[in-house]
Write an enzyme that holds these catalytic residues in place. Structure first.
Site, PDB file in Angstrom:
ATOM      1  N   GLU A  81       0.806  -1.217   0.000  1.00  0.00           N
ATOM      2  CA  GLU A  81       0.000   0.000   0.000  1.00  0.00           C
ATOM      3  C   GLU A  81       0.837   1.264   0.000  1.00  0.00           C
ATOM      4  OE1 GLU A  81      -2.485  -3.361   1.114  1.00  0.00           O
ATOM      5  OE2 GLU A  81      -0.562  -2.638   1.899  1.00  0.00           O
ATOM      6  N   HIS A 128     -11.546  -6.428   7.865  1.00  0.00           N
ATOM      7  CA  HIS A 128     -12.340  -6.117   6.678  1.00  0.00           C
ATOM      8  C   HIS A 128     -13.620  -5.376   7.040  1.00  0.00           C
ATOM      9  CE1 HIS A 128      -9.747  -9.513   5.548  1.00  0.00           C
ATOM     10  NE2 HIS A 128      -9.747  -8.964   4.343  1.00  0.00           N
TER      11      HIS A 128
END
Length: 391
Positions: A125, A195
């Site tokens: 990321e 998540h």
């Protein structure tokens, strides 16, 4: 690549999203959304459903031309398609985006526009955002995808120390304003700690970036196109529980919805409700319950842009109603509801008839099996409404 994110059960499983799509589809995106044992033999009343709200679609907008039925992820795809078609410098990149992404938001775009404009990146990321900053500085319209908002934290330094400050530290000689970062966000019914998170408040403390969260397909396309066109780096969080659950008539051509402009979805006189993303639909039900059971008229506001947020619309509403409830899925301490509450208290103190109420997630990691107890559902919000009215 995405599959390494999850620990999957060793028992036989059936991938489905029945109840959100009205059928069963097999794909990696749906597998990530729901991975549970086959419970078809179980009585229907005992089955667990992901959605803690009822989605009510907005009316089809007439001012933007012809419309087409789309869910939220298709509206995102449409916005990206419009951008790639109209801007030859636009590029889309991230983990697995070349084959469509785990939620299918970029499906078909590589085949249509080529591998040089829609391409995969390593699972890094920090590198994804760093590359996006460089591409934007060089003049490209850079659209980065972080596969889940929970994994945006390795890119935190690149976002807050580089992207947000690039224009300021160069005295406006250079900037990366053509960078947009997309990411699936919020709870999904079974996402657990990695998540389900809503990290908008972490970035709201950082001048130089804009943060946007849509509530449905029409807003998703218009707000995303506004982020891409905006000359400041933007973070666009997409409520993943709405990817397939939210279906509306969405204009096929490009259009923009202004940033930093909240929308009053329902006018009222007794209490102001403020939310963004999925929680807007929870509060829509709360407003109906309050009217039916208490005779209380609620004004519902979708904030839409978290930073810079629309203080004028919210304060104007609170001056009228005298009460404010703010709700979000993120933990209550340090959540963006605290910033809204502080500002309203400073600006509207003499108009308040009751203490401002925050109905948010608990100060714990996001749970798995206890998610129904963690989320700020309509019952928690309704109890807060009763307390405020009776104050």
């Amino acid at each position: 690549m995405a599959a390494t994110r999850l620990f999957l059960s060793a028992s036989p499983v059936k991938s489905s999203l029945t109840g959100l799509t009205g059928g069963t589809r097999s794909s990696l995106g749906l597998t990530l959304l729901k991975r549970s044992p086959d419970r078809t033999a179980e009585p229907k009343a005992q089955r667990r459903h992901a959605a803690h709200f009822t989605y009510h679609p907005d009316p089809a907008p007439a001012q933007y031309g012809p419309t087409q039925k789309m869910n939220l992820f298709q509206a995102v795809t449409s916005a990206l398609d419009n951008t790639l078609a109209g801007d030859p410098t636009a590029v889309i990149f991230g983990e697995d985006v070349a084959f469509g992404g785990v939620f299918r938001c970029t499906v078909g775009l590589r085949d249509k526009y080529g591998k040089d404009r829609v391409f995969n990146t390593p699972l890094c990321e920090q590198g994804i955002v760093g590359f996006g900053i460089g591409a934007a500085v060089a003049g490209a319209t850079a659209i980065a995808e972080i596969q889940f908002a929970d994994y945006i934290y390795p890119a935190f330094d690149q976002i807050v120390n580089e992207a947000a400050k690039y224009r300021y530290r160069s005295g406006n000689l250079f900037d990366c304003g053509k960078l947009t970062i997309r990411s699936p966000w919020g709870c999904v019914g079974h996402g657990s700690i990695y998540h389900s998170q809503s990290p908008e408040a972490f970035f709201a403390h950082c001048p130089g970036i804009k943060i946007v969260v849509p509530r449905g397909p029409v807003q998703a396309k218009g707000l995303l196109l506004s982020c891409i066109a905006d000359q400041n780096p933007c973070i666009f969080f997409e409520p993943k529980i709405l990817y397939r659950a939210a279906v509306e008539q969405v204009p096929t051509e490009a259009y923009q919805i202004p940033l930093s402009q909240a929308e009053v979805l329902q006018e009222g006189s007794d209490l102001t409700l403020v939310a963004w993303g999925t929680q807007v639909h929870v509060l829509r039900e709360v407003a109906a319950m309050a009217q039916e059971k208490l005779g209380v008229s609620c004004e519902l506001i979708d904030l839409q842009t978290i930073l810079p947020w629309d203080t004028e619309t919210v304060c104007k509403s609170v001056v009228k109603t005298g009460r404010l409830l703010v709700s979000h899925e993120a933990p209550v301490t340090g959540g963006f509801a605290a910033e809204i509450s502080s500002t309203v208290q400073e600006e509207c103190f003499l108009n308040l008839e009751a203490p401002i109420s925050r109905v948010c997630g608990y100060d714990t990691p996001f749970p798995h099996i206890f998610e129904p107890f963690y989320i700020p559902d309509k019952w928690k919000c309704f109890e807060a409404v009763k307390r405020m009215i009776n104050y």
